[in-house]
Scaffold this active site. Structure first.
Site, PDB file in Angstrom:
ATOM      1  N   GLY A  21       0.813  -1.206   0.000  1.00  0.00           N
ATOM      2  CA  GLY A  21       0.000   0.000   0.000  1.00  0.00           C
ATOM      3  C   GLY A  21       0.846   1.255   0.000  1.00  0.00           C
ATOM      4  CB  ALA A  22       4.257   1.778  -1.206  1.00  0.00           C
ATOM      5  CG  ASN A  23      -1.107   3.540  -3.913  1.00  0.00           C
ATOM      6  OD1 ASN A  23      -1.167   2.399  -3.460  1.00  0.00           O
ATOM      7  ND2 ASN A  23      -2.164   4.334  -3.990  1.00  0.00           N
ATOM      8  N   GLY A  25      -0.909   7.737   1.537  1.00  0.00           N
ATOM      9  CA  GLY A  25      -1.013   7.700   2.987  1.00  0.00           C
ATOM     10  C   GLY A  25       0.253   7.293   3.713  1.00  0.00           C
ATOM     11  CB  SER A 150      -6.369   0.281  13.786  1.00  0.00           C
ATOM     12  OG  SER A 150      -7.377   1.190  14.181  1.00  0.00           O
ATOM     13  CE1 TYR A 175      -9.475  -0.882   9.473  1.00  0.00           C
ATOM     14  CE2 TYR A 175     -10.220   0.033  11.570  1.00  0.00           C
ATOM     15  CZ  TYR A 175      -9.274  -0.049  10.555  1.00  0.00           C
ATOM     16  OH  TYR A 175      -8.122   0.712  10.632  1.00  0.00           O
TER      17      TYR A 175
END
Length: 308
Positions: A21-23, A25, A150, A175
């Site tokens: 998820g490096a693209n 945030g 989280s 979640y």
């Protein structure tokens, strides 16, 4: 060191880091800092177009960084296996694996293999990826696995009787369950690594209330609520990435450490060690989840022998 920040990240020359998820945030900010500190960063992302644009932005800001884009869809084990195979073929070391990608509060949907999407992406996909890459991590001296959880894990529980949400569905419960699973996985992985006397360590982090696009898949009314409240309660993605970066690079960090913002309610602030819920430290639940995860993914790693 009360205000650990990106200036405290040591030189990463010669190191290879994979960030899921490096693209955008947290993942993008972690990639920025690590590549700026001379690590070779593998940006593992579902959207190659977004990842390529993100890489170009980083290269424009810092022309000498070393980055590559790797296709990875955590919601499809075939994609996870292919991505891992590519890494194993292209690299002789892997110093840091950052299990960062995630989705939050989405409508009920299923992964390619039929698992509830939040558990399948946030936990099972990363469990499988870690399993595939573990041999390379173990061959790399002082490597680390950092998994992003989280604050919401504190409201989570693991419903082994309906782990896949077949009977009913709560977007929030799913979640929180997945984020609790992230911590149970981290602590169990660390126990198994220690029992096997490996020098790879497992750590976790959470960003607090970071203003990112994590909620992009939520219903319109939740997006409005999130974007309306976030500017007042949340911190920047750059600040939110600091706990992850500290877990990944702080030379004083130890296996099993969990980092989050040091401010009120862990919502904002510079990264410090924080506590996890009692359930997150429940070894019986962690072992059971590990076994279930192995069965669901078909991945076997670090046998239970010798694990207390």
């Amino acid at each position: 060191m009360n205000q650990w920040n990106e200036d405290n990240v040591p030189d990463q020359s010669g190191k290879v880091v994979l960030v899921t998820g490096a693209n955008s945030g947290i993942g993008l900010e972690a990639s920025r800092v690590l590549s700026k500190q001379s690590a070779h960063v593998i940006m593992a992302c579902r959207s190659i177009d977004k990842a390529t644009r993100a890489r170009a932005e980083l290269e424009e800001s810092h022309p000498n960084v070393s980055l590559e884009v790797l296709p990875l869809d955590l919601a499809d084990f075939n994609s996870v296996k292919q991505a891992a195979r590519q890494v194993l073929e292209d690299h002789k070391r892997l110093d840091i694996l950052i299990n960062n990608a995630g989705i939050m509060w989405v409508d009920l949907s299923r992964t390619a293999q039929g698992f509830e999407m939040q558990l399948g992406t946030n936990h099972l996909g990363h469990f499988a990826l870690t399993g595939f890459l573990l041999p390379l991590l173990l061959e790399t001296s002082d490597s680390r696995v950092v998994t992003v959880s989280s604050i919401g894990h504190k409201w989570g529980s693991i419903n082994f009787d309906d782990l896949n949400w077949e009977r009913s569905y709560s977007r929030f419960g799913a979640y929180f369950q997945s984020k609790l699973a992230n911590l149970l996985f981290t602590f169990e992985l660390q126990r198994r690594l220690a029992a096997a006397e490996e020098n790879t360590i497992a750590l976790a982090a959470h960003p607090g209330g970071a203003y990112t696009n994590l909620a992009h898949g939520t219903p319109w009314w939740l997006k409005i609520l999130t974007h309306g409240v976030a500017p007042f309660l949340a911190q920047s993605a750059a600040m939110g990435a600091l706990p992850t970066l500290r877990a990944a690079t702080d030379c004083e960090a130890q296996g099993g450490d969990y980092y989050g913002p040091g401010g009120r309610s862990e919502q904002k602030g510079y990264p410090v060690k924080v506590g996890a819920s009692e359930l997150a430290h429940n070894e019986e639940v962690a072992r059971h989840l590990w076994e279930v995860s192995e069965n669901l993914t078909g991945i076997r790693m670090l046998a239970r022998s010798g694990v207390g």
